[in-house]
Each structure stands twice: as structure tokens, then as C-alpha cells.
Scaffold this active site. Structure first.
Site, PDB file in Angstrom:
ATOM      1  CD  GLU A  32      72.265 -12.670  39.313  1.00  0.00           C
ATOM      2  OE1 GLU A  32      71.557 -12.482  40.119  1.00  0.00           O
ATOM      3  OE2 GLU A  32      71.674 -12.864  37.888  1.00  0.00           O
ATOM      4  CE1 TYR A 115      68.024 -15.044  41.536  1.00  0.00           C
ATOM      5  CE2 TYR A 115      69.885 -14.165  42.419  1.00  0.00           C
ATOM      6  CZ  TYR A 115      69.020 -14.388  41.353  1.00  0.00           C
ATOM      7  OH  TYR A 115      68.958 -13.572  40.308  1.00  0.00           O
ATOM      8  CG  ASP A 133      64.228 -12.915  41.905  1.00  0.00           C
ATOM      9  OD1 ASP A 133      63.129 -13.570  41.500  1.00  0.00           O
ATOM     10  OD2 ASP A 133      64.214 -11.718  41.807  1.00  0.00           O
ATOM     11  CB  CYS A 188      54.308  -8.934  38.505  1.00  0.00           C
ATOM     12  SG  CYS A 188      53.129  -9.788  39.701  1.00  0.00           S
ATOM     13  CB  CYS A 195      47.308  -5.460  36.510  1.00  0.00           C
ATOM     14  SG  CYS A 195      47.620  -6.067  38.376  1.00  0.00           S
ATOM     15  CB  CYS A 198      50.321  -7.935  33.461  1.00  0.00           C
ATOM     16  SG  CYS A 198      51.072  -9.673  33.854  1.00  0.00           S
ATOM     17  CB  CYS A 204      46.756 -12.946  37.088  1.00  0.00           C
ATOM     18  SG  CYS A 204      47.362 -12.466  38.992  1.00  0.00           S
TER      19      CYS A 204
END
Length: 301
Positions: A32, A115, A133, A188, A195, A198, A204
Site C-alpha cells: 500500500e 486510505y 482511493d 472504470c 464501459c 463493465c 451507472c
DNA sequence: AACTCGGGGGG
DNA sequence: CCCCCAGAGTT
């Protein structure tokens, strides 16, 4: 939508090394920190080498700082490497060498912000947390807000909306964190969203609204780079990393001294503006990234 | 809230 | 060449 994303994630998730079953909480924390403002594709190979060399907080805590900075390589923002070592030492002192599981204790560690603390709670320990994030921000802005992109900086309203959709169950919350981040990273995306691929395009709001353009795009200013202190600092660090790596290489007489030390006159070759260079070197020393011995500069430790 | 802080890969 | 990337710390 969360169930669909969970299935999609289970089938298509990237096999990032820190997702391996035998990963440690410390390994997750390292990943991270490395991924703060650095694409994970660039982090992955370096993370593997790093964890092989220093598997535990104890290993990082006792390593020479110069080695840590050199291993950080070109990930960028080398102060993160410094904080990661400070983090390892704090874990040794405050938590007996074990990564704490509660968010407040994680937040108190060097280099760990909102985060990263939430991410470690979810990904290392499988507990509920609000992981927000840049990917999650964008996914929520589009699917729920109907906006092309989130605001330039994270707002409290955004955090509240993110918190309101996190499942109450620990495992479900962790899965939601991982899958919503993955969607933003792989499908995304900011530039050219896919899309057509997706799994939740049917839900959406941005798509339903006909893909309206970014509202605050005009205010979004790009980070300057050419000629900035950051570029100069980067050049200085690069020289010192390479000098350190050549210790004992047998290449004498090339202007680089032993023990990774480099004369300031040599460092000066990386930038024509002497005043700016001096300012940047002073800043690096101030940050603890560089040390000066006599007329020579070198990495700390 | 506004700044600073690296570096590289994709469009 | 431009943009953005699993942000954090300081002012």
C-alpha cells in the site's frame, strides 16, 4: 451491484503478488505504501524483490537506510521509503513487531494515512473499513453521482457517501473494497473507460445521463515537472543511488568515490542552476534522504 | 485549503 | 506530449 462486482472480481482479479494466500499483513502494508501515487503494475516486481530481502518489520527496521533507498529504486517520492522504515521501527517499538489490526493504531504509524490504514484493515485483516482511493472515488462519482470525474480533492461528502455504501459484514466490506478498487483500476479508468466491458454499466448513473463531461475539468491543473525542484531532487537521488550501487564494482577513477559517496562537484553536473541545486540538496538533507561528509554527498546510513 | 513531493507508461 | 497513478505530511 456489489454482488455482481464480487463475482466479477472473483473471476477476473489481477494476480498481484500481495494478493497471494501466503502474504503477510506487513506485506500488504508495504504494498500500500509503495502504491501511493505509483501504478501497481510498476510496484509489483519491486515488491516481490523487497519482500524476499526484508520479509518482516524487523528486517526493514535493522537495514541500512541507504540500502532501503536504493531498493526503492525509481518508484518515486523516496520520502515514502524513509517513512516505511520509520513505520517498521515504530511497529517494533509500539507493537512488538506485529502489524496492529485497529485503524487508530495504523493511522498513528509513519506514512500511513486515511486510505492506507483502511486498506490494511480490509486487505490484511478482512475487516470492515471505508477504503477510498482514487479508483473508488471515480467509480462512486460515476455510478452513484452521475459525474465524469470526482472533485480534484477528496471531500467529506464523498467520504460520507462512500461510508454509506460499505456492507456491514466484515468479509463483504473487504470484498467491496477490493472489487470497487479493481473496477476503477481496470475498467472504470480515468482516461478511456471500458464501459462495454463493465459488469455494472446497467447501474451507472453517468452512463444513464449520457456521459456528461467533467464539470470541474477547467480547474484541474496538472502538476508541473520540467525545471521544478522535484525534478532536480530526483536527479540528485538517482546519482547517489547509482553511486551506492557501484561500491566494490571495481570501477575506480570514474569520478565516483567509494562507499557511495559523490563529490558535490560531481553532483553539480546533473543541473545547470547552481542556486536551485544547492537549495534542493539542502532540502534532501533536511528530509533525511541525503547526508554530507566533508565535500561529499551520500545516502544515509 | 493549498502545497510539496518522483517517475513512468498509456492514450 | 499530456495525463494520471491503491496519498501523506506540512503549512
Amino acid at each position: 451491484m456489489q454482488e455482481v462486482l464480487a463475482d466479477w472480481f472473483a473471476q477476473t482479479a489481477r494476480d498481484l503478488p500481495w494478493r497471494a494466500p501466503d502474504r503477510s499483513p506487513w506485506g500488504v502494508l508495504v504494498s500500500e505504501v509503495m502504491a501511493q501515487q505509483t501504478p501497481v503494475a510498476r510496484v509489483a516486481p519491486l515488491w516481490t524483490a523487497w519482500m524476499e530481502r526484508w520479509p518482516t518489520p524487523s528486517d526493514v527496521a535493522s537495514a541500512p537506510t541507504a540500502d532501503v533507498l536504493r531498493a526503492w529504486g525509481t518508484l518515486g517520492y523516496p520520502r515514502r521509503a524513509l517513512r516505511l522504515q520509520e513505520c517498521a521501527r515504530a511497529i517494533m517499538e509500539r507493537h512488538d513487531g506485529t502489524v496492529p489490526e485497529d485503524e487508530p493504531s495504523l493511522l498513528a504509524l509513519p506514512g500511513v494515512g486515511t486510505y492506507t490504514a483502511a486498506a490494511v484493515v480490509a486487505f490484511a485483516f478482512g475487516r470492515r473499513s471505508v477504503v477510498v482511493d482514487t479508483n473508488v472515488r471515480r467509480v462512486l462519482a460515476r455510478t452513484l453521482g452521475g459525474d465524469a470525474l470526482p472533485a480534484p480533492s477528496l471531500t467529506s461528502a464523498e467520504m460520507a457517501r462512500a461510508a454509506s455504501v460499505v456492507p456491514s459484514d466484515d468479509a463483504d466490506a473487504a470484498t467491496w473494497a477490493a472489487s470497487s478498487m479493481e473496477l476503477g483500476a481496470v475498467v472504470c479508468t480515468a482516461r478511456a473507460p471500458r464501459c462495454d466491458a463493465c459488469p455494472v454499466s446497467w447501474a451507472c448513473a453517468w452512463r444513464a445521463a449520457g456521459y456528461p463531461p467533467d464539470e470541474h475539468g477547467a480547474r484541474r491543473k496538472t502538476q508541473a515537472w520540467a525545471g521544478t525542484d522535484r525534478q532536480v531532487r530526483g536527479k540528485v537521488m538517482a546519482v547517489l543511488r547509482e553511486a551506492h550501487g557501484q561500491v566494490g564494482s571495481g570501477q575506480a577513477g570514474n569520478g565516483q568515490e567509494a562507499h557511495g559517496r559523490v563529490a558535490r562537484s560531481q553532483v553539480a553536473l546533473v543541473w545547470p542552476d547552481a542556486a536551485q541545486l544547492d537549495r534542493c540538496v539542502a532540502g534532501l538533507i533536511e528530509d533525511g534522504l541525503v547526508e554530507q561528509t566533508g565535500d561529499e554527498l551520500h545516502l544515509p546510513g
